[in-house]
Design an enzyme around this catalytic site. Structure first.
Site, mmCIF file in Angstrom:
data_model
loop_
_atom_site.group_PDB
_atom_site.id
_atom_site.type_symbol
_atom_site.label_atom_id
_atom_site.label_comp_id
_atom_site.label_asym_id
_atom_site.label_seq_id
_atom_site.Cartn_x
_atom_site.Cartn_y
_atom_site.Cartn_z
ATOM 1 C CB SER A 331 -0.919 0.019 1.228
ATOM 2 O OG SER A 331 -1.494 1.293 1.414
ATOM 3 C CE LYS A 426 -9.135 -15.024 14.023
ATOM 4 N NZ LYS A 426 -8.376 -14.446 15.149
ATOM 5 C CB VAL A 465 -3.338 -7.476 17.626
ATOM 6 C CG1 VAL A 465 -2.587 -6.228 18.050
ATOM 7 C CG2 VAL A 465 -2.371 -8.646 17.457
ATOM 8 C CG LEU A 466 -7.139 -5.847 22.809
ATOM 9 C CD1 LEU A 466 -6.809 -5.605 24.264
ATOM 10 C CD2 LEU A 466 -8.625 -5.739 22.581
ATOM 11 C CB SER A 469 -6.303 -2.186 10.551
ATOM 12 O OG SER A 469 -5.529 -3.286 10.122
#
Length: 635
Positions: A331, A426, A465-466, A469
């Site tokens: 990006s 996961k 992860v708090l 994004s």
């Protein structure tokens, strides 16, 4: 540091705030006094100064008492005491006029009916008008005073913010030295230290223990609760936040000890509650010497450098004084943002910012050979589970698995000493495409470790992860700001959590101590129920469950009720770093069907530009036998 004591305006507002819980009774008393003064003023107007006492009837005080009662009854009936004087407007004047008219007619009728003829008719007729003028003037005067007070305290037209501060130690003292200049009025401090009870700091009293924040009488007219406990333990801070949430007021906090130490926050700069505050666990403590030796004076490359984890890795690596930091990101905007930040905070650091796709073997090989990184952190990945589950399975396979193989191979060929893959919980017994592609990536790293002994290949596995994004915290905050509802997939769904800085520390530590082919996991403590997290955020924003409701939407495609950090056949070994462990994975032989299928899977990812989701899932299942799509797996 000299203390900036509150001004007389701050003290006046604090006094008014202490009186505000008794506002209705005080308003009724002041209105009654205005009615009495208006009665005397009407006599003065009608009879003149020399006669206004001399010619009064003996029963005039009793009549006045009855008039006051009539006005009081009219005020209560028309809810006049509930009005906010600082917002008085035409609507309030209309209500006062109606109350005065009603009370005046009743009082005059009763006086004449009782034959109390010594009360002048002009007084009975004019008194409601004079009373109305007095009542309006008092309210207008208060509003003018309040607006002047607000301007002197806040320097603008915004409302005055009044706070109860949890904590009465050194942090609170330093906070009070500057917070008044930001438009805050501190009504009181709360602290559990018995020695501080009844004391006063910079003119602000200690009103009780932290538990007292639940008492409406202690909170008074406070609009916010400030948690000023930067050096408290995570458990103490978690308790303080829970008590603050019970107050029903919005909660803000001073920066934490880590933010103050690193210069990322100033004590007087209040902020909203962040993910780090909610976790309530002591952060990972780095082996500073080992990590420093790995990074200092060397070239470090980070893929996915503009993402949540990648950008934090760049910050922490930059602080360890590498010789060069190479940022690789697909990006353009994300690359620009992290490049600008690194340049501003570490201007002396040599950095190289490259637009690059981890799936592009030629590009990755060229940049690895050009910059010869000693350490590569591979953070580039697609991680959104439901998005990858439908119509994007091939994209997830190519980016997460093939991208890992391409980047790791290029790093090894360029002579990198360490390659660190950022994996996920996961990947354990995966029920979704994203998790299966990350498990396949772990297998790629394990296979390459045997082929390239000169490079240490390490994978790091952690939970959600708090604040990253796409995570629940930013989503919940956005939904709360909109007035709700807050959407949770299932009332029983639980997740392991860590903060972005904690995740980055774990990656750095794994790079320093991990052996080739190992998967490092963090002992993340107890999992968190997502619904409880949503309720806590609602309360910390100053809302009730009735104001902001939680709506359950059902599990999304590929989603499990719970995640695991280890498969059933795996166990862990302790390391020298507390709570950081090595996952001892079930061994697979080179000729294992799954390993052969992994090669076929990579060939599919490399060659295919278009493939059905079903074909990708079938190939993933062959390479990752424990992968069972959510529809087939028990929840």
């Amino acid at each position: 540091m000299s203390e900036a004591l509150p001004t007389a305006w701050h003290r006046l507002d604090a006094l008014l705030a202490r009186l505000r819980p008794h506002r209705r009774a005080l308003a009724l008393a002041v209105d009654a006094l205005v009615v009495v003064v208006a009665w005397q003023a009407t006599y003065l107007f009608r009879l003149g100064f020399e006669r206004w006492f001399a010619v009064r009837a003996d029963y005039d005080p009793w009549v006045l008492a009855g008039v006051v009662l009539a006005y009081g009854a009219a005020f209560v009936a028309l809810r006049v005491p509930q009005g906010l004087w600082r917002f008085v407007g035409f609507g309030e004047v209309q209500r006062l006029a109606l109350a005065c008219l009603l009370a005046g007619v009743v009082a005059g009728t009763v006086v004449r009916a009782l034959g109390l003829v010594q009360i002048p008719r002009a007084v009975l007729a004019l008194h409601p008008v004079v009373s109305l003028m007095g009542l309006v003037l008092v309210r207008m005067g208060y509003r003018m005073l309040y607006e002047h007070l607000r301007g002197r305290i806040t320097g603008s037209e915004r409302e005055i913010r009044r706070a109860i501060v949890l904590g009465a130690g050194g942090a609170a003292r330093r906070l009070l030295a500057g917070i008044h200049r930001q438009g805050w009025v501190v009504l009181g401090l709360l602290d559990d230290d018995p020695a501080k009870q009844g004391a006063s700091i910079a003119g602000v009293p200690v009103l009780g223990t932290l538990e007292a924040v639940r008492d409406a009488g202690v909170r008074g007219a406070a609009t916010h609760v400030i948690v000023a406990l930067p050096t408290a333990t995570p458990a103490q801070r978690r308790r303080a936040l829970a008590l603050a949430a019970d107050s029903g007021l919005p909660v803000v906090t001073v920066p934490g000890e880590d933010e103050l130490r690193t210069g990322r926050g100033r004590l007087e700069r209040l902020r909203e509650i962040e993910p780090d505050d909610l976790l309530g666990r002591a952060p990972v403590v780095l082996d500073e010497a080992g990590v420093g030796a790995l990074v200092r004076g060397r070239t470090v490359l980070v893929t996915g450098a503009g993402g949540s984890i990648g950008s934090e890795l760049c910050r922490q690596v930059a602080a360890l004084e590498p010789a060069r930091l190479v940022l690789v990101e697909l990006s353009e905007y994300n690359l620009y943002a992290i490049d600008e930040e690194v340049a501003a905070r570490w201007p002396a650091l040599q950095r190289v910012s490259l637009v690059g796709d981890v799936k592009d073997a030629r590009r990755m090989r060229a940049l690895m050979l050009a910059w010869r990184p000693a350490v590569v952190f591979h953070a580039a990945a697609y991680k959104h589970v439901p998005l990858m589950e439908h119509h994007n399975a091939l994209a997830a396979l190519r980016n997460n698995t093939l991208g890992t193989q391409v980047t790791a191979q290029a790093a090894a060929e360029a002579g990198a000493e360490a390659f660190v893959l950022i994996s996920t919980d996961k990947a354990v017994n995966p029920t979704n495409v994203m998790g299966a592609t990350k498990r396949a990536a772990e297998m790629v790293v394990s296979a390459l470790a045997a082929q390239h002994p000169a490079t240490r290949f390490v994978a790091v596995r952690f939970g959600n992860v708090l604040g990253s994004s796409g995570s629940v915290i930013p989503k919940f905050k956005e939904q709360i700001a909109r007035g709700g509802p807050v959407t949770v997939t299932h009332p029983e769904i639980i997740r392991y959590f860590m903060t972005i800085p904690e995740a980055a520390r774990l990656v750095l530590q794994a790079a320093a101590i991990g052996g080739s082919g190992q998967v490092m996991v963090l002992d993340m403590g107890e999992p968190v129920k997502i619904a409880d997290l949503a309720r806590q955020l609602i309360r910390l924003a100053g809302h009730t469950p009735e104001e902001i409701r939680i709506e359950y939407t059902g599990l999304r495609p590929g989603e499990k009720l719970y995640e695991e950090l280890l498969a059933d056949a795996d166990d862990t070994l302790a390391t020298a770093v507390p709570r950081l462990r090595v996952a001892r994975l079930a061994a697979r032989a080179v000729d294992d069907p799954a390993m052969r299928a992994l090669g076929q899977l990579l060939a599919l990812a490399d060659a295919a530009q278009d493939a059905e989701d079903a074909a990708v899932r079938a190939s993933l299942h062959a390479a990752v036998p424990e992968y069972r799509p959510a529809g087939d797996a028990p929840r």
